[in-house]
Design a protein around this motif. Structure first.
Motif: not given
Length: 178
Positions: A20-22, A27-32, A116-124
């Motif tokens: 529910s938090e995704v 979609w490319w960050l679903l593996g975080d 270096w730049y890290i794209e934000p993670y989508i998990n809590v």
């Protein structure tokens, strides 16, 4: 087995991926998450191990230890994936989004902020850094799995068990008159 191990870890419980938090638009960050990281490491070690395993051959091949190119590639890949698993968060792991997280999450865990730049993670929890002791346990599990599959290939598929079964139940071949 690795998921059974994962779901028994205190550091993982209450940090599972919540559907529910995704944001499915990312979609490319679903593996975080931890689940994807564990699966990535286990599968990668299995692929590398199977590359060596299928090289044993049987009757009409040279010995596996004479294939220097394969052994060189195998050793490099083993070292590379082992480094990604065992090392603290670094640029290589973060490139694959394994054992990494947002700069603020890494600082909270006691690591220095990456340059270096890290794209934000989508998990809590904003990271998927596996604790150090758990990394070594997972590495041991992956190596044990690799040893077990290689021993199965050597002793059962190509070795004495095969010969024993061939004597007990020989292959009945179709006889064709010419």
């Amino acid at each position: 087995m690795s998921y059974v191990w994962l779901f028994r870890q205190d550091w993982f419980r209450c940090n599972e991926q919540a559907a529910s938090e995704v944001n499915l638009n990312m979609w490319w960050l679903l593996g975080d998450n931890y689940e994807s990281s564990i699966l990535s490491f286990v599968c990668t070690f299995q692929f590398i191990g199977n590359g060596l395993l299928v090289n044993y051959g049987y009757l009409h091949r040279a010995k596996w230890y004479k294939n220097y190119a394969l052994l060189t590639v195998w050793a490099f890949l083993m070292a590379f994936v082992s480094y990604m698993l065992l090392a603290d968060p670094n640029r290589v792991g973060c490139t694959f989004r394994l054992n990494c997280g947002t700069p603020s999450a890494l600082e909270k865990l006691g690591y220095k902020s990456p340059s270096w730049y890290i794209e934000p993670y989508i998990n809590v929890i904003q990271h998927n850094v596996i604790p150090r002791a758990a990394r070594y346990k997972l590495w041991g599990y992956c190596l044990g799995n690799m040893v077990a599959t290689n021993l199965w290939q050597i002793f059962v598929i190509n070795g004495p068990v095969r010969r024993l079964l061939q004597k007990k139940k020989p292959l009945r071949r179709l006889k064709v008159k010419l």
